[in-house]
Structures are given as structure tokens and as C-alpha cells.
Design a protein around this motif. Structure first.
Motif, PDB file in Angstrom:
ATOM      1  N   CYS A 122     -21.451 -22.455   2.512  1.00 37.28           N
ATOM      2  CA  CYS A 122     -22.535 -21.501   2.766  1.00 37.28           C
ATOM      3  C   CYS A 122     -23.610 -22.070   3.691  1.00 37.28           C
ATOM      4  O   CYS A 122     -24.375 -21.314   4.295  1.00 37.28           O
ATOM      5  N   LEU A 123     -23.688 -23.388   3.815  1.00 36.92           N
ATOM      6  CA  LEU A 123     -24.814 -24.008   4.504  1.00 36.92           C
ATOM      7  C   LEU A 123     -24.985 -23.548   5.956  1.00 36.92           C
ATOM      8  O   LEU A 123     -26.094 -23.171   6.358  1.00 36.92           O
ATOM      9  N   PRO A 124     -23.927 -23.545   6.776  1.00 40.34           N
ATOM     10  CA  PRO A 124     -24.120 -23.119   8.177  1.00 40.34           C
ATOM     11  C   PRO A 124     -24.490 -21.655   8.327  1.00 40.34           C
ATOM     12  O   PRO A 124     -25.021 -21.253   9.370  1.00 40.34           O
ATOM     13  N   SER A 125     -24.201 -20.850   7.308  1.00 38.60           N
ATOM     14  CA  SER A 125     -24.484 -19.417   7.398  1.00 38.60           C
ATOM     15  C   SER A 125     -25.899 -19.070   6.947  1.00 38.60           C
ATOM     16  O   SER A 125     -26.352 -17.949   7.144  1.00 38.60           O
ATOM     17  N   THR A 135     -32.300 -20.084   6.413  1.00 37.81           N
ATOM     18  CA  THR A 135     -33.388 -20.953   5.955  1.00 37.81           C
ATOM     19  C   THR A 135     -32.929 -22.405   5.878  1.00 37.81           C
ATOM     20  O   THR A 135     -33.710 -23.320   6.172  1.00 37.81           O
ATOM     21  N   TYR A 136     -31.678 -22.651   5.515  1.00 38.67           N
ATOM     22  CA  TYR A 136     -31.174 -24.031   5.505  1.00 38.67           C
ATOM     23  C   TYR A 136     -31.079 -24.574   6.928  1.00 38.67           C
ATOM     24  O   TYR A 136     -31.495 -25.703   7.205  1.00 38.67           O
ATOM     25  N   VAL A 137     -30.551 -23.773   7.835  1.00 40.87           N
ATOM     26  CA  VAL A 137     -30.414 -24.200   9.233  1.00 40.87           C
ATOM     27  C   VAL A 137     -31.786 -24.475   9.846  1.00 40.87           C
ATOM     28  O   VAL A 137     -31.972 -25.432  10.605  1.00 40.87           O
ATOM     29  N   THR A 138     -32.768 -23.642   9.498  1.00 40.64           N
ATOM     30  CA  THR A 138     -34.102 -23.762  10.081  1.00 40.64           C
ATOM     31  C   THR A 138     -34.904 -24.908   9.469  1.00 40.64           C
ATOM     32  O   THR A 138     -35.528 -25.690  10.181  1.00 40.64           O
ATOM     33  N   ARG A 169     -26.536 -22.866  -2.195  1.00 41.47           N
ATOM     34  CA  ARG A 169     -26.077 -23.665  -3.322  1.00 41.47           C
ATOM     35  C   ARG A 169     -27.244 -24.385  -3.993  1.00 41.47           C
ATOM     36  O   ARG A 169     -27.237 -24.589  -5.213  1.00 41.47           O
ATOM     37  N   GLY A 170     -28.258 -24.754  -3.206  1.00 40.67           N
ATOM     38  CA  GLY A 170     -29.442 -25.383  -3.788  1.00 40.67           C
ATOM     39  C   GLY A 170     -30.193 -24.429  -4.692  1.00 40.67           C
ATOM     40  O   GLY A 170     -30.612 -24.789  -5.803  1.00 40.67           O
ATOM     41  N   ARG A 171     -30.360 -23.196  -4.233  1.00 45.72           N
ATOM     42  CA  ARG A 171     -31.077 -22.190  -5.035  1.00 45.72           C
ATOM     43  C   ARG A 171     -30.287 -21.846  -6.298  1.00 45.72           C
ATOM     44  O   ARG A 171     -30.867 -21.652  -7.371  1.00 45.72           O
ATOM     45  N   ILE A 172     -28.974 -21.743  -6.166  1.00 42.56           N
ATOM     46  CA  ILE A 172     -28.140 -21.457  -7.343  1.00 42.56           C
ATOM     47  C   ILE A 172     -28.300 -22.558  -8.384  1.00 42.56           C
ATOM     48  O   ILE A 172     -28.439 -22.295  -9.592  1.00 42.56           O
ATOM     49  N   PRO A 203     -38.553 -21.902  -3.435  1.00 38.94           N
ATOM     50  CA  PRO A 203     -37.214 -21.732  -2.845  1.00 38.94           C
ATOM     51  C   PRO A 203     -36.717 -20.291  -2.890  1.00 38.94           C
ATOM     52  O   PRO A 203     -36.090 -19.804  -1.937  1.00 38.94           O
ATOM     53  N   ILE A 204     -36.994 -19.587  -3.995  1.00 41.07           N
ATOM     54  CA  ILE A 204     -36.551 -18.200  -4.110  1.00 41.07           C
ATOM     55  C   ILE A 204     -37.349 -17.299  -3.176  1.00 41.07           C
ATOM     56  O   ILE A 204     -36.795 -16.428  -2.490  1.00 41.07           O
ATOM     57  N   GLU A 205     -38.656 -17.500  -3.122  1.00 41.81           N
ATOM     58  CA  GLU A 205     -39.501 -16.651  -2.281  1.00 41.81           C
ATOM     59  C   GLU A 205     -39.207 -16.839  -0.794  1.00 41.81           C
ATOM     60  O   GLU A 205     -39.389 -15.919   0.001  1.00 41.81           O
ATOM     61  N   LEU A 206     -38.742 -18.027  -0.393  1.00 36.07           N
ATOM     62  CA  LEU A 206     -38.435 -18.277   1.005  1.00 36.07           C
ATOM     63  C   LEU A 206     -37.011 -17.854   1.384  1.00 36.07           C
ATOM     64  O   LEU A 206     -36.605 -17.995   2.534  1.00 36.07           O
TER      65      LEU A 206
END
Length: 429
Positions: free
Chosen positions: A25-28, A31-34, A43-46, A65-68
Motif C-alpha cells: 500500500c505504501l507507494p499508493s 500522505t506516506y509518499v509526501t 499499514r501504519g494507521r491500521i 495520523p487518522i486526521e491527516l
């Protein structure tokens, strides 16, 4: 929400175990990419939701993390184990909203009540607000306010949004039927939305005309109301359920083949109305039947024959709506329709499926983060160098207008809804 329930009951705790932390999921994830933080990845939020349910972290630690999260759900198609990220996110949003209510100031409570109870679901309030904005624009007070720097009293996000606000035309909707065929292909119930019909009424009108020109009977019913998407995404689940019930009850009085809209975000909310109800609730099946009929206008127009009359000699790029693609699963139809227009040169955008950063009201409450994502998007659009950027959702549309303005490209690029481009090619106005 029942106070006797534990956090494991309130959060989608069991669903978190489907995540195997593989990282596909990371490349998709925009917010992770940015931001490059694991806590801002799916996966971090989960994992954080799981930890909160088990009492290993506080709800306050879960909040940022959830709000972002944009809620774009691009992680779902990328997931090899079919994790229902949307349900996990929704449960966290609901729990955090309940948690915040205990701490809300009087001002916050009044603001949310005005927005979610009095404005969005109330047609008269929306018309009143829209009429005020229409007068503001007609008297050129918008231009005066900017020159006199009066808009500087607004927060930066609202100040930037005010610069690209479309011209508003407010009219009261009445029950309407459009039919040009003795044997229509489909009988359509048309959903206009609330914000959409205030700022982009013309697109709704053109959509209905295009559907009729393609051989459908199109019916607009007055009883419809706000879809409840913004309520649901903001943790106002009771109001979202109430609005869903009103729309379901209004449309099921009629025999429609489809309930069609031209709003990626609203459509995504309506195709998941049944998620608002427990499977044993009588409303669940009613919601499911309604949801099955809800389709984006591009889905249906791609199956029908449009009366194209005019070549449109231009270069076009398409910015997909995340909720149209990832929730409604409408991926290729808008591109098919663009390519059917004679004269069009289609130019795909690199990473076109990545969210533009609009995400409902995300670009208002998380302006700086949203602009960082928008700047990345506009860098890719610059490389494609289209004359027209096509959108399928009002939030994306406004974000693209903002991006074009930030880049100083107003003289080189137009932003249009797919429907506007199709109507131009069919000479429908």
C-alpha cells in the motif's frame, strides 16, 4: 454510540488482522509518499487502530495520523489481502469524533451544528448562502475585497479558495422530467447534491441534457437531500444515517433503473449507504437496493450513443476522482468518453491516480499538507502540458483550479468537468 461498548467493539478491530503489513500500500498512499512517515501510511494507521483498541496507545495519539488521512482509499486496490481500509478508517473517525465531543468548546459545537445540521442538509439555508455569494460576485465585491486586502482576515485556506470560487447561480429546483425518446433506454433518477448544485449547477443541468440526448428519461425529484458524505467523514454518523434514510425513501418511491450523479464524492457515499446499517436492520436491504442503482454519469454515458457534432481540437489530461475510482470502481469510462471526442489528443499524467489533496474539506483544515500534494500533482501536469484538465468531482475541480492559479497557468490551461467537455462536443448548452 453505546458507552458500554469497549474500544474493540467500536473500532473495526477484527478487520485490522487482515493486514499482513506487507507494504504494497505504501507507494499508493499520498500522505506516506509526501511525508515519508510510517504513521501516515495505511499499514501504519491500521496498526495504530489495533493498538488503540488494545489500550496500548491513547486516542489522542491516534488522532493526528487518522486526521491527516485523505480517505482516498487508493490503498484498497493495491492490497493483496483485500483489507477493508475504508471501514477501519470510518470506525476510527467515529470514535475520535465521540472522543472530541467531550472536549469541544462552545464555539466548536456551534460551528459544527451550523454546518452539519443547518447548512448542508437544508436547501433553504444553502440557497440563502448561495444567493449571498451570488450577489457578492455580481456586485464585484470579490474583486474589491481582494484589492482592498479585506480577504486577509480569512484563514489562508479560505482566502486561497475564495480566489478560485466559480460564479454562482442559485435557482430553486423543482420536480423535472426530460425525455426526448418515445422508448427511452433507461429511466433515470438524477441526484444533484448540495454543494455541487450551489457551485456547479450548470454541470448538473448539462448532465441531464446529455442523458436525455443519449435516449434516457431523466427525472429530478425535489425530495432528495444532501448525501451525507461530509457528515460521515467528519464523524457525524447520526446525521449521515438520517440523510441516507431520506434519500433512500425519496428515490424508492419511483421506478428508476439507475440513480445517476456527476459527483465522485457523493456517488461514493451513496454506493456504500448500506455500510451505515447493521445487516439485520430493515434499512440495510433498502440501502443495498438503492446503492446498487447508484452510478456515476460517466458509467452510463459510456454505454450509450452520444450525438457528437463538433471536433474539439485540443490536448486533454484527466485527473481522476479518488472516490470515483477506488470506491465506485469507475476507472476507464471517463477516459473512453474523452477519447470518443473527435480532435482530442489525450495526454496521461504521471501518477494520475494519486490524490490531488482536495479530499472533501481536507484542503481547508489541512491546507499546507494539501498544497504540498497539489504541488507534486501540478509538477506532473506541467510535464504533460495539456490545454484542458478534465475532472469528475467538484472538490478535485476546485483543487485543480487552485493548482493552475498557483502555477500561473491560467492563460494556458482550462479546468473543466468531463460533462462540460462532452456537452461542448455535442453542442449542448
Amino acid at each position: 454510540m453505546d458507552k458500554t461498548m469497549t474500544l474493540k467493539d467500536k473500532l473495526a478491530y477484527n478487520e485490522t488482522f487482515n493486514c499482513v503489513q506487507c507494504g504494497y500500500c505504501l507507494p499508493s498512499c499520498p500522505t506516506y509518499v509526501t511525508f515519508g512517515k510510517e504513521t501516515h501510511s495505511p499499514r501504519g494507521r491500521i496498526n495504530l487502530v489495533k493498538m488503540a483498541a488494545e489500550g496500548r496507545i491513547s486516542l489522542d495519539e491516534l488522532a493526528e495520523p487518522i486526521e491527516l488521512c485523505l480517505g482516498c482509499r487508493a490503498c484498497e486496490p493495491a492490497c493483496p489481502t483485500n483489507v477493508q481500509y475504508g471501514r477501519i478508517l470510518e470506525s476510527a473517525v467515529d470514535v475520535l469524533a465521540e472522543h472530541r465531543r467531550e472536549k469541544q468548546s462552545f464555539k466548536e459545537k456551534v460551528t459544527r451544528k451550523l454546518l452539519f445540521d443547518q447548512l448542508l442538509p437544508n436547501k433553504n439555508s444553502l440557497r440563502f448562502a448561495g444567493s449571498g455569494l451570488q450577489l457578492y460576485q455580481k456586485l464585484k465585491m470579490d474583486e474589491f475585497s481582494r484589492k482592498a486586502r479585506l480577504t486577509h482576515i480569512l484563514p489562508k485556506s479560505m482566502r486561497e479558495l475564495e480566489k478560485i470560487t466559480p460564479k454562482v447561480k442559485v435557482e430553486k429546483r423543482k420536480n423535472t422530467t426530460i425525455n426526448h425518446s418515445p422508448t427511452p433506454a433507461y429511466r433515470i433518477g438524477y441526484f444533484v447534491g448540495c454543494i455541487m448544485d450551489t457551485f456547479f449547477k450548470r454541470i448538473n443541468d448539462l448532465s441531464m441534457k446529455l442523458l436525455a440526448a443519449a435516449g434516457c428519461e431523466v427525472v429530478l425529484i425535489e425530495e432528495q437531500t444532501c448525501c451525507g458524505a461530509l457528515h460521515h467523514h467528519s464523524g457525524e454518523k447520526k446525521q449521515a444515517i438520517s440523510l441516507a434514510k431520506k434519500n433512500i425513501a425519496a428515490f424508492e418511491k419511483h421506478q428508476f433503473d439507475y440513480v445517476i450523479n456527476s459527483i465522485g464524492g457523493c456517488g461514493a457515499a451513496m454506493v456504500e449507504y448500506h455500510h451505515l446499517f447493521h445487516p439485520e436492520d430493515e434499512w440495510y436491504q433498502r440501502a443495498k437496493q438503492f446503492s446498487d442503482k447508484c452510478k456515476d454519469v460517466s458509467f452510463l454515458l459510456d454505454q450509450l450513443e452520444l450525438p457528437f457534432k463538433k471536433e474539439v481540437q485540443t490536448t486533454v489530461s484527466y485527473q481522476p476522482s479518488c472516490h470515483l475510482k477506488n470506491v465506485q470502481k469507475v476507472v476507464d469510462e471517463p477516459i473512453h468518453l474523452i477519447k470518443k471526442i473527435l480532435g482530442i489528443s489525450y495526454q496521461p499524467i504521471k501518477d494520475m491516480d494519486r490524490c490531488c489533496g482536495s479530499a472533501g474539506i481536507y484542503n481547508i483544515i489541512h491546507f499546507d499538507e494539501s498544497m504540498e500534494m497539489l504541488d507534486q500533482k501540478m509538477g506532473n501536469i506541467r510535464k504533460a502540458s495539456p490545454e484542458i484538465i478534465v475532472t469528475t468531482n467538484p472538490g478535485c475541480h476546485l483543487q485543480m483550479l487552485m493548482g493552475v492559479k498557483r502555477e500561473g497557468l491560467e492563460e494556458k490551461m482550462r479546468v473543466v468537468h468531463l460533462i462540460e467537455l462532452l456537452a461542448e462536443a455535442c453542442e449542448i448548452n
